[in-house]
Design a protein around this motif. Structure first.
Motif, PDB file in Angstrom:
ATOM      1  N   GLN A 204     -27.588 -76.479 -91.730  1.00  0.00           N
ATOM      2  CA  GLN A 204     -27.252 -75.905 -90.433  1.00  0.00           C
ATOM      3  C   GLN A 204     -25.980 -75.043 -90.476  1.00  0.00           C
ATOM      4  N   PRO A 205     -25.869 -74.113 -91.422  1.00  0.00           N
ATOM      5  CA  PRO A 205     -24.684 -73.244 -91.452  1.00  0.00           C
ATOM      6  C   PRO A 205     -24.833 -72.098 -90.460  1.00  0.00           C
ATOM      7  N   GLN A 206     -23.727 -71.494 -90.111  1.00  0.00           N
ATOM      8  CA  GLN A 206     -23.782 -70.277 -89.300  1.00  0.00           C
ATOM      9  C   GLN A 206     -23.569 -69.038 -90.148  1.00  0.00           C
ATOM     10  N   ALA A 207     -23.248 -69.225 -91.419  1.00  0.00           N
ATOM     11  CA  ALA A 207     -23.132 -68.109 -92.353  1.00  0.00           C
ATOM     12  C   ALA A 207     -23.478 -68.627 -93.741  1.00  0.00           C
ATOM     13  N   VAL A 208     -24.143 -67.787 -94.520  1.00  0.00           N
ATOM     14  CA  VAL A 208     -24.550 -68.161 -95.877  1.00  0.00           C
ATOM     15  C   VAL A 208     -24.035 -67.101 -96.837  1.00  0.00           C
ATOM     16  N   LEU A 209     -23.289 -67.543 -97.858  1.00  0.00           N
ATOM     17  CA  LEU A 209     -22.769 -66.645 -98.875  1.00  0.00           C
ATOM     18  C   LEU A 209     -23.537 -66.870-100.172  1.00  0.00           C
ATOM     19  N   ILE A 210     -24.138 -65.808-100.690  1.00  0.00           N
ATOM     20  CA  ILE A 210     -24.884 -65.856-101.946  1.00  0.00           C
ATOM     21  C   ILE A 210     -24.048 -65.139-103.002  1.00  0.00           C
ATOM     22  N   GLY A 211     -23.670 -65.881-104.062  1.00  0.00           N
ATOM     23  CA  GLY A 211     -22.798 -65.310-105.085  1.00  0.00           C
ATOM     24  C   GLY A 211     -23.396 -65.384-106.464  1.00  0.00           C
ATOM     25  N   ARG A 212     -23.123 -64.364-107.277  1.00  0.00           N
ATOM     26  CA  ARG A 212     -23.536 -64.326-108.673  1.00  0.00           C
ATOM     27  C   ARG A 212     -22.289 -64.058-109.507  1.00  0.00           C
ATOM     28  N   LEU A 213     -21.951 -64.987-110.402  1.00  0.00           N
ATOM     29  CA  LEU A 213     -20.721 -64.912-111.186  1.00  0.00           C
ATOM     30  C   LEU A 213     -21.068 -64.746-112.664  1.00  0.00           C
ATOM     31  N   TYR A 214     -20.448 -63.764-113.323  1.00  0.00           N
ATOM     32  CA  TYR A 214     -20.715 -63.528-114.746  1.00  0.00           C
ATOM     33  C   TYR A 214     -19.486 -62.870-115.380  1.00  0.00           C
ATOM     34  N   HIS A 215     -19.426 -62.895-116.725  1.00  0.00           N
ATOM     35  CA  HIS A 215     -18.311 -62.242-117.419  1.00  0.00           C
ATOM     36  C   HIS A 215     -18.841 -61.232-118.419  1.00  0.00           C
ATOM     37  N   ASP A 216     -17.975 -60.244-118.716  1.00  0.00           N
ATOM     38  CA  ASP A 216     -18.382 -59.175-119.620  1.00  0.00           C
ATOM     39  C   ASP A 216     -17.868 -59.453-121.031  1.00  0.00           C
ATOM     40  N   ARG A 217     -18.173 -58.548-121.944  1.00  0.00           N
ATOM     41  CA  ARG A 217     -17.809 -58.746-123.355  1.00  0.00           C
ATOM     42  C   ARG A 217     -16.302 -58.649-123.574  1.00  0.00           C
ATOM     43  N   GLN A 218     -15.577 -58.019-122.646  1.00  0.00           N
ATOM     44  CA  GLN A 218     -14.133 -57.907-122.778  1.00  0.00           C
ATOM     45  C   GLN A 218     -13.404 -59.123-122.191  1.00  0.00           C
ATOM     46  N   GLY A 219     -14.168 -60.069-121.672  1.00  0.00           N
ATOM     47  CA  GLY A 219     -13.561 -61.278-121.142  1.00  0.00           C
ATOM     48  C   GLY A 219     -13.279 -61.258-119.659  1.00  0.00           C
ATOM     49  N   GLY A 220     -13.552 -60.138-119.001  1.00  0.00           N
ATOM     50  CA  GLY A 220     -13.347 -60.059-117.559  1.00  0.00           C
ATOM     51  C   GLY A 220     -14.469 -60.756-116.792  1.00  0.00           C
ATOM     52  N   TRP A 221     -14.179 -61.134-115.558  1.00  0.00           N
ATOM     53  CA  TRP A 221     -15.163 -61.815-114.719  1.00  0.00           C
ATOM     54  C   TRP A 221     -15.525 -60.944-113.527  1.00  0.00           C
ATOM     55  N   HIS A 222     -16.797 -61.077-113.099  1.00  0.00           N
ATOM     56  CA  HIS A 222     -17.298 -60.247-112.002  1.00  0.00           C
ATOM     57  C   HIS A 222     -18.143 -61.104-111.051  1.00  0.00           C
ATOM     58  N   GLY A 223     -18.140 -60.705-109.804  1.00  0.00           N
ATOM     59  CA  GLY A 223     -18.960 -61.390-108.813  1.00  0.00           C
ATOM     60  C   GLY A 223     -19.705 -60.390-107.938  1.00  0.00           C
ATOM     61  N   ARG A 224     -20.931 -60.711-107.612  1.00  0.00           N
ATOM     62  CA  ARG A 224     -21.718 -59.932-106.640  1.00  0.00           C
ATOM     63  C   ARG A 224     -22.011 -60.859-105.455  1.00  0.00           C
ATOM     64  N   TRP A 225     -21.704 -60.397-104.253  1.00  0.00           N
ATOM     65  CA  TRP A 225     -21.733 -61.257-103.080  1.00  0.00           C
ATOM     66  C   TRP A 225     -22.602 -60.677-101.974  1.00  0.00           C
ATOM     67  N   THR A 226     -23.309 -61.558-101.307  1.00  0.00           N
ATOM     68  CA  THR A 226     -24.072 -61.193-100.108  1.00  0.00           C
ATOM     69  C   THR A 226     -23.778 -62.237 -99.041  1.00  0.00           C
ATOM     70  N   LEU A 227     -23.264 -61.791 -97.918  1.00  0.00           N
ATOM     71  CA  LEU A 227     -22.994 -62.683 -96.784  1.00  0.00           C
ATOM     72  C   LEU A 227     -24.040 -62.426 -95.717  1.00  0.00           C
ATOM     73  N   ARG A 228     -24.730 -63.489 -95.309  1.00  0.00           N
ATOM     74  CA  ARG A 228     -25.766 -63.375 -94.287  1.00  0.00           C
ATOM     75  C   ARG A 228     -25.332 -64.159 -93.052  1.00  0.00           C
ATOM     76  N   VAL A 229     -25.287 -63.447 -91.931  1.00  0.00           N
ATOM     77  CA  VAL A 229     -24.979 -64.048 -90.626  1.00  0.00           C
ATOM     78  C   VAL A 229     -26.085 -63.618 -89.674  1.00  0.00           C
ATOM     79  N   GLY A 230     -26.948 -64.555 -89.324  1.00  0.00           N
ATOM     80  CA  GLY A 230     -28.100 -64.184 -88.517  1.00  0.00           C
ATOM     81  C   GLY A 230     -28.970 -63.206 -89.284  1.00  0.00           C
ATOM     82  N   ASP A 231     -29.266 -62.066 -88.650  1.00  0.00           N
ATOM     83  CA  ASP A 231     -30.095 -61.042 -89.292  1.00  0.00           C
ATOM     84  C   ASP A 231     -29.265 -60.019 -90.052  1.00  0.00           C
ATOM     85  N   GLU A 232     -27.955 -60.153 -90.032  1.00  0.00           N
ATOM     86  CA  GLU A 232     -27.083 -59.193 -90.702  1.00  0.00           C
ATOM     87  C   GLU A 232     -26.809 -59.624 -92.143  1.00  0.00           C
ATOM     88  N   ALA A 233     -26.638 -58.632 -93.012  1.00  0.00           N
ATOM     89  CA  ALA A 233     -26.303 -58.903 -94.415  1.00  0.00           C
ATOM     90  C   ALA A 233     -25.240 -57.914 -94.867  1.00  0.00           C
TER      91      ALA A 233
END
Length: 360
Positions: A204-233
């Motif tokens: 029963q959340p009012q907002a849902v955050l979908i995250g994808r976490l990964y790192h590159d060959r140089q050791g840096g970290w990256h995230g891709r995020w999608t926030l869904r609130v109702g019908d909005e993204a």
């Protein structure tokens, strides 16, 4: 207006009809490490503590850099209700030239005074009823992608720490058999909204955050995020040198987006009146509970009962901001539920009337 001037993010979960909000406490408290108990260190800590509170109360990460608030920060001690020092548990010394602090200053700020100061400067105020954010996080490690559950302390702590800084209620899924039957790491990694949102319904959340976490060959970290609130993204990317830094940016982006939706700015030129009809008010205790709730509601300056009928009470609310913002705040709680078939808010037409029913 009544406030809840406490904050270690002790959450009172409020179960609504179709979503879960949380009463966030300790919004106006902060704790800052200090080198000693001298006046200069204390003044610097009070300024830093007030900056932290302003971010949490307005919902905006850059608010402390606003020139309109410079005088508040310069006079932070005026807004202190109480403070005390606390010894920190000694941490391992990694840099002998800069040993970690062993002392912290805890501060409690005056909620009403801060809210008035923000509103007089045209700044938003985000009340203590806030949307629950559910986080589905997929992490890529080598050739494997897996989901992060609430029981995994490392990632959960990083997310929770960032959420505490912003006054945002947050949880991760259990990933029990029910979750595993509904959603997979591939669903989250691919951003497939349908299975993720279906699996989210039980929380029963009012907002849902979908995250994808990964790192590159140089050791840096990256995230891709999608926030869904109702019908909005909303979508954004983040990068950092550590996983914790990237996770924090995911929470920061969510807090900024949710603040835009739920925090309230007073507009003296658009003060309005809202007529509220509430059903299922069956006893004197119900009547008292309703009026107490409305009187404490963020954005309401006066409550007048205009009609009392069999199990129905009609009130006239005087507002210091738009009726839509107040209606969204009501929707976050578990005291009133919208009556099916209620008309939407007509823009620019006053007085307005909304229909609710009082929940048990």
């Amino acid at each position: 207006m009544k406030r809840f001037p406490l904050y270690t993010l002790l959450l009172t979960l409020l179960c609504g009809g179709s979503a879960m909000a949380a009463e966030v406490r300790d919004l106006y408290e902060a704790e800052v490490p200090v080198a000693d108990q001298q006046g200069e260190a204390r003044q610097e800590a009070m300024r830093a503590g007030l900056a932290e509170v302003l971010v949490r109360v307005t919902g905006y990460s850059a608010v402390a850099q606003d020139p309109a608030l410079a005088d508040l920060l310069d006079n932070a001690s005026r807004y202190i209700q109480q403070y005390r020092y606390r010894a920190l548990t000694p941490a391992p010394v990694t840099d002998p030239a800069a040993p970690p602090p062993t002392l912290a200053l805890w501060m409690s700020f005056d909620a009403n005074t801060i809210n008035q100061a923000l509103r007089s400067r045209g700044q938003p105020v985000w009340g203590s009823a806030r949307p629950l954010l559910l986080v589905w996080l997929a992490v890529e490690s080598g050739n494997e992608r897996r989901l992060v559950a609430a029981a995994e302390s490392v990632s959960h702590q990083a997310l929770e720490l960032a959420a505490r800084r912003r006054g945002l209620p947050l949880r991760l899924p259990l990933l029990d058999l029910e979750d595993q039957a509904r959603v997979t790491a591939a669903d989250v990694w691919g951003g497939f909204a349908e299975p993720v949102m279906a699996a989210s319904a039980r929380y029963q959340p009012q907002a849902v955050l979908i995250g994808r976490l990964y790192h590159d060959r140089q050791g840096g970290w990256h995230g891709r995020w999608t926030l869904r609130v109702g019908d909005e993204a909303m979508n954004w990317d983040s990068s950092g040198t550590t996983p914790d830094a990237v996770l924090a940016l995911g929470v920061e982006g969510s807090a900024d987006a949710l603040a835009m939706r739920f925090s309230q700015i007073v507009d003296p030129e658009r003060g309005s009146v809202l007529s509220l009809r509430v059903d299922d008010v069956r006893t004197l205790a119900d009547y008292a509970r309703l009026l107490s709730y409305l009187d404490a509601l963020s954005g309401v300056t006066a409550v007048q009962v205009t009609e009392v009928g069999p199990q129905t009470v009609t009130c006239r609310l005087t507002l210091e901001m738009g009726a839509g913002a107040v209606a969204r705040t009501i929707g976050l709680g578990s005291t009133l539920a919208t009556v099916a078939g209620s008309a939407p808010l007509p823009p620019g037409e006053l007085p307005l009337e909304l229909r609710y029913r009082l929940l048990p």
